[in-house]
Design an enzyme around this catalytic site. Structure first.
Site, PDB file in Angstrom:
ATOM      1  N   LYS A  55       0.842  -1.194   0.000  1.00  0.00           N
ATOM      2  CA  LYS A  55       0.000   0.000   0.000  1.00  0.00           C
ATOM      3  C   LYS A  55       0.877   1.243   0.000  1.00  0.00           C
ATOM      4  O   LYS A  55       1.853   1.329   0.744  1.00  0.00           O
ATOM      5  CB  LYS A  55      -0.915   0.014   1.229  1.00  0.00           C
ATOM      6  CG  LYS A  55      -2.067  -0.970   1.159  1.00  0.00           C
ATOM      7  CD  LYS A  55      -3.165  -0.599   2.133  1.00  0.00           C
ATOM      8  CE  LYS A  55      -3.892   0.651   1.670  1.00  0.00           C
ATOM      9  NZ  LYS A  55      -4.986   1.029   2.581  1.00  0.00           N
ATOM     10  N   GLU A  70      -0.470   3.257   6.733  1.00  0.00           N
ATOM     11  CA  GLU A  70      -1.325   2.695   5.692  1.00  0.00           C
ATOM     12  C   GLU A  70      -1.065   1.207   5.482  1.00  0.00           C
ATOM     13  O   GLU A  70      -1.951   0.466   5.054  1.00  0.00           O
ATOM     14  CB  GLU A  70      -1.116   3.445   4.369  1.00  0.00           C
ATOM     15  CG  GLU A  70      -1.718   4.826   4.338  1.00  0.00           C
ATOM     16  CD  GLU A  70      -3.237   4.793   4.469  1.00  0.00           C
ATOM     17  OE1 GLU A  70      -3.870   3.935   3.831  1.00  0.00           O
ATOM     18  OE2 GLU A  70      -3.784   5.605   5.226  1.00  0.00           O
TER      19      GLU A  70
END
Length: 384
Positions: A316, A322
């Site tokens: 990601k 994240e």
């Protein structure tokens, strides 16, 4: 008498340890990683060792859909944003259903089709204009195909609101309220489908409101218009959406939490992103939504909820956070425990999968129960 009380308590504990926890929760199954286990192993793991009874995909991956066949785990699939304009036409919608749903349903329990993801937030006028027409045609295509148990919706970020604090002031963005959301909510009411939202206290907290975001003890935030004191941001965000819906006359439409979560690892400039806070948010969230308590403006309502995410996803883009929203590592061991594992499964499920599957796990489970019983016989009984 005291002996009987203790014996009764022990028997209750033994009963609890032999049955799965009553909690149920959904997860977002993202696949932006190069180290994830095969979908067949994921499906087997979730069914045998967790209380996770529904997943949400960000695509219509046929390998995953096949893997979840006959598990009875409910699956939400997602239409790609770019496919939305074409699907506003019935022949295209029927073709999409024939390709992406018919080969797998009903063996795979496909419960929802999410049409795109946070389309309003894209500010793409073409996508926004075709969103509701695509939802309608997909619903019609499902009906024509006899798949009336598959429901259609679309997830929204909280950016659809122009006002959210206090919750009673919640209203949709001007220009979108009557043109976009009133007809969309009418669609949901008529089709008995939920309005999907992605509330993230993680993106809305400040240093002063961290405990409020994490369900930790705090003085709360008072809404003078309703007289309610909010002690967690999640309830406040849901009630702000509800207030906006009620303002348009659609307070009866069901709400579904399509995404929410808290990462367990962040960068140096993210001190609130850590394991302790992830456990606090996700653990308290699961208990809260399963309690049936509802929110101050929606008491007694239970919200179908999907945590983001099932796995830490190493590909990601963006900050370290994240890539660390997952409840599980790629080897299927928990990143932390928030109660989604079945009794006694924490730390052992992946080993059991490698050493004989469910039968091996049952032997381990039985050994634990025997140890509990003998501890009672040889330690507690001599006290009487």
């Amino acid at each position: 008498m005291a002996f009987l009380v203790i014996l009764s308590s022990l028997l209750s504990l033994l009963h609890l340890s032999t049955s799965a926890t009553a909690l149920s929760i959904g997860v977002n199954y993202g696949t932006l990683a190069d180290n994830l286990p095969p979908p067949s192993q994921v499906a087997s793991f979730l069914k045998q060792y967790t209380n996770i009874d529904r997943i949400k995909l960000f695509n219509v991956d046929p390998t995953i859909l096949r893997a979840f066949a006959n598990t009875n785990i409910a699956v939400t699939v997602t239409v790609g944003n770019g496919d939305i304009p074409a699907l506003a036409r019935l022949p295209a919608a029927q073709s999409w259903i024939t390709t992406n749903i018919s080969p797998f349903y009903p063996a795979t329990n496909i419960s929802y089709i999410a049409v795109g993801n946070e389309i309003i937030a894209t500010a793409d006028k073409n996508l926004i204009a075709h969103l509701l027409p695509a939802m309608r045609t997909l619903q019609n295509a499902l009906k024509l195909a006899g798949m009336t148990n598959v429901r259609v919706s679309t997830p929204h970020s909280l950016g659809i609101l122009s006002s959210s604090e206090p919750p009673s002031s919640g209203r949709f963005r001007r220009g979108y309220d009557r043109v976009i959301f009133a007809p969309m909510l009418d669609f949901h009411r008529k089709t008995k489908t939920p309005f999907m939202i992605n509330p993230y206290p993680y993106f809305g907290f400040s240093e002063k409101t961290l405990n409020y975001a994490l369900f930790k003890p705090n003085p709360g935030i008072f809404d003078a218009a309703t007289g309610h004191n909010y002690t967690n941001m999640f309830d406040a965000q849901l009630d702000a959406i509800y207030s906006a819906m009620k303002r348009l006359g659609y307070g009866d439409v069901e709400l579904l939490v399509a995404e929410t979560g808290w990462p367990s690892l962040g960068d140096a400039n993210q001190p609130a992103v850590n394991m302790e806070n992830a456990i606090s948010y996700n653990g308290n969230l699961i208990r809260h939504v399963n309690s049936g308590k509802g929110t101050p403006l929606m008491p007694g309502r239970k919200f179908e909820t999907y945590i983001f995410a099932l796995f830490n996803e190493n590909l990601k883009p963006g900050s370290t956070a994240e890539r660390n929203f997952g409840l599980f590592k790629p080897d299927l061991t928990p990143v932390y425990d928030v109660g989604v594992m079945r009794a006694e499964a924490t730390g052992r499920a992946s080993i059991a999968l490698e050493k004989g599957g469910e039968s091996g796990w049952r032997k381990s489970r039985g050994s634990h129960l025997l140890r509990t019983f003998f501890a009672f016989v040889f330690i507690v009984l001599p006290l009487f």
